[in-house]
Design an enzyme around this catalytic site. Structure first.
Site, PDB file in Angstrom:
ATOM      1  N   TYR A   1       0.864  -1.184   0.000  1.00  0.00           N
ATOM      2  CA  TYR A   1       0.000   0.000   0.000  1.00  0.00           C
ATOM      3  C   TYR A   1       0.893   1.223   0.000  1.00  0.00           C
ATOM      4  CZ  TYR A   1      -3.285   3.547   1.766  1.00  0.00           C
ATOM      5  OH  TYR A   1      -4.061   4.675   1.924  1.00  0.00           O
TER       6      TYR A   1
ATOM      7  N   ASP B   1       9.242   2.514  -0.333  1.00  0.00           N
ATOM      8  CA  ASP B   1       8.252   3.184   0.495  1.00  0.00           C
ATOM      9  C   ASP B   1       8.479   2.722   1.933  1.00  0.00           C
ATOM     10  OD1 ASP B   1       6.081   4.017   1.916  1.00  0.00           O
ATOM     11  OD2 ASP B   1       4.576   3.335   0.476  1.00  0.00           O
TER      12      ASP B   1
ATOM     13  N   LYS C   1       4.721   8.646   8.794  1.00  0.00           N
ATOM     14  CA  LYS C   1       4.389   8.055  10.099  1.00  0.00           C
ATOM     15  C   LYS C   1       5.383   8.457  11.205  1.00  0.00           C
ATOM     16  CE  LYS C   1       1.057   4.866   8.398  1.00  0.00           C
ATOM     17  NZ  LYS C   1       1.056   4.197   7.109  1.00  0.00           N
TER      18      LYS C   1
HETATM   19  C1  LIG Z   1       0.416   4.707   5.737  1.00  0.00           C
HETATM   20  C2  LIG Z   1       1.168   4.410   4.500  1.00  0.00           C
HETATM   21  C3  LIG Z   1       1.162   5.293   3.403  1.00  0.00           C
HETATM   22  C4  LIG Z   1       0.256   6.480   3.339  1.00  0.00           C
HETATM   23  O1  LIG Z   1       0.559   7.412   4.304  1.00  0.00           O
HETATM   24  P1  LIG Z   1      -0.561   8.499   4.704  1.00  0.00           P
HETATM   25  O2  LIG Z   1       0.172   9.404   5.645  1.00  0.00           O
HETATM   26  O3  LIG Z   1      -1.672   7.724   5.344  1.00  0.00           O
HETATM   27  O4  LIG Z   1      -1.007   9.165   3.462  1.00  0.00           O
HETATM   28  C5  LIG Z   1       1.996   5.025   2.347  1.00  0.00           C
HETATM   29  N1  LIG Z   1       2.802   3.944   2.344  1.00  0.00           N
HETATM   30  C6  LIG Z   1       2.816   3.075   3.370  1.00  0.00           C
HETATM   31  C7  LIG Z   1       3.745   1.908   3.319  1.00  0.00           C
HETATM   32  C8  LIG Z   1       1.982   3.260   4.468  1.00  0.00           C
HETATM   33  O5  LIG Z   1       1.962   2.364   5.445  1.00  0.00           O
END
Ligand SMILES: *Cc1c(COP(=O)(O)O)cnc(C)c1O
Length: 450
Positions: free
Chosen positions: A165, A259, A287
């Site tokens: 994701y 990511d 995060k």
């Molecule tokens: C949470 C998440 C996102 C998106 O981040 P948001 O701050 O919710 O837009 C993107 N990549 C990964 C791996 C995530 O866990």
């Protein structure tokens, strides 16, 4: 800071008493009102309890590893701001730093010293990051990283993995395991032409990845991946999978985007480093680096980052980017993490939790598979049959039941069968014991069912 039960406020009556609350939060009228004004009653879908049933919990106060809902019930929290709170809720030193920052005015719309310190700290700590741009969410980070990769390579196609994701940007919300790697939108409202530039592959399949490159190599701008996927349970990369991403990108002139929105600073100070010799060209963060306030970042090799505006022609901007509140929260959090080095005790707590869950499930005669990396963990009831339909269905049904058994015993798990659980440095041995005790009873309730 570690907080025991009852430290959070006066009204903790009824908390942690072991009684099951059938409807979760016991707040149907507030939920009805929420549903009148907000789609599904929430501002982000997974909070709605749709996947597990019942009414969502409304939280009033959080501290350390604990949350208290509006009825006064207390929970050990394993959602931890969806992984954004490595030090736990409302760490007093972060609170103090943000308060001081707020008093100085928090959206200057100009430059601050703190932004420079934050950028410097990220670049010093994250492998391959020469320069960085702060944004406001993980979604912004991945969206901008993909734009940058396309600009740098002059190509359009992006490879992503179904299990990963990357936030809710149009071209990254795809599904599909077609032989030609074509994608379908995973949501309404995304044009086929946009997902037409995304190739969606299964994670950990080196053969599929090399076939995708053989088929589309000259047109691929980037491969984007979570190095340790954490959004479909915890998935560990097969030995050599990340290295083959790197090798294929190099061979075909594509960029590799990691990511690390979840994994950055979760397992060690910096990138996750799971295969330390595999270096991405662009890294996305989010995060943890905001300490629980909205933030994201993307950065990488200097020659690539120099294409970002105003230096280069890749436009990217944000009214709130680098605002003093988020940057102060993030900076203070990272400094505290650096000083306290919580990673070995997070690993220790993670392994105790994993072993305890496995032991209690076995005692109750319930088949589970726990997947874990450090302080990130997921539990599956699918009998280890992989992600296939029947196992998945069994997992979903059992998780639903398990979730409510745990909630009723004062443990707040992700209200979704596919999200990871997160420990923080604020979780004490007592918290772990409490989770395990609750899980033992919950597993016994589940025995023989479904
Ligand atoms: C949470 C998440 C996102 C998106 O981040 P948001 O701050 O919710 O837009 C993107 N990549 C990964 C791996 C995530 O866990």
């Amino acid at each position: 800071m570690r907080q025991g039960p009852g430290n959070l406020g006066e009204n903790t009556t009824g908390s942690m008493d072991g009684k099951r609350v059938p409807d979760g939060g016991m707040t149907p009228s507030l939920y009805l009102e929420a549903c009148r004004y907000m789609p599904g009653g929430v501002n982000s879908p997974v909070r709605s309890f749709r996947a597990v049933g019942g009414n969502p919990v409304f939280i009033r106060r959080c501290q350390g590893s604990r949350m208290i809902d509006v009825t006064g019930r207390e929970y050990v929290d394993l959602v931890m701001g969806w992984g954004s709170l490595l030090l736990g809720h409302a760490h007093p030193e972060v609170v103090e730093a943000v308060k001081l920052a707020l008093e100085r005015g928090w959206n200057t719309g100009a430059l601050t010293e703190e932004e420079v310190r934050m950028a410097g700290l990220l670049c010093e700590s994250v492998s391959g990051m020469d320069m960085v741009r702060l944004v406001n969410s993980g979604t912004e980070a991945t969206m901008s990283a993909v734009r940058l990769a396309r600009a740098f390579t002059g190509r359009d196609k992006v490879i992503k993995f179904e299990e990963c994701y990357h936030g809710h940007a149009d071209g990254l919300l795809t599904t599909g395991h077609a032989a030609d790697f074509s994608s379908r939108p995973a949501t309404l409202g995304v044009p086929l032409t946009i997902v037409g530039e995304t190739l969606t592959l299964p994670f950990n399949d080196i053969e599929a990845l090399s076939r995708a490159f053989e088929q589309y190599g000259q047109r691929i701008a980037a491969v984007i991946a979570e190095p340790i996927p954490g959004n479909a349970g915890v998935i560990l990369p097969r030995a050599g999978f990340l290295a083959s991403m790197r090798e294929l990108c190099d061979r075909w002139g594509a960029l590799l985007i990691f990511d690390e929105v979840i994994t950055g600073f979760r397992f060690r100070f910096g990138d996750c480093g799971i295969e330390s010799d595999v270096k991405p060209d662009i890294v996305c963060l989010g995060k943890i680096i905001g300490g629980g306030l909205p933030v994201g970042a993307f950065g990488g090799r200097r020659e690539i980052m120099e294409m970002v505006s105003p230096l280069g022609g890749v436009f990217q901007a944000g009214t709130f980017s680098g605002n003093l509140a988020s940057v102060t929260s993030g900076l203070k959090t990272l400094e505290l993490i650096k000083d306290s080095d919580p990673y070995s005790s997070l690993e220790q707590n993670g392994s105790v939790l994993q072993a305890g869950l496995e032991e209690r499930a076995a005692e109750a005669g319930v088949k589970v598979r726990v997947s874990r990396y450090g302080s990130m963990l997921s539990l599956s009831f699918s009998d280890g049959q992989g992600g296939g339909g029947e196992g998945r269905e069994r997992h979903f049904l059992k998780y639903k039941r398990f979730f409510h058994e745990m909630l009723g015993r004062g443990v707040y798990l992700p209200p979704s069968p596919v999200e990871s659980w997160f420990l923080s440095a604020a979780h004490s041995e007592e918290d772990i014991n409490r989770i395990l005790e609750a899980s033992g009873e919950a597993f016994r309730k589940l025995r023989g069912e479904i």
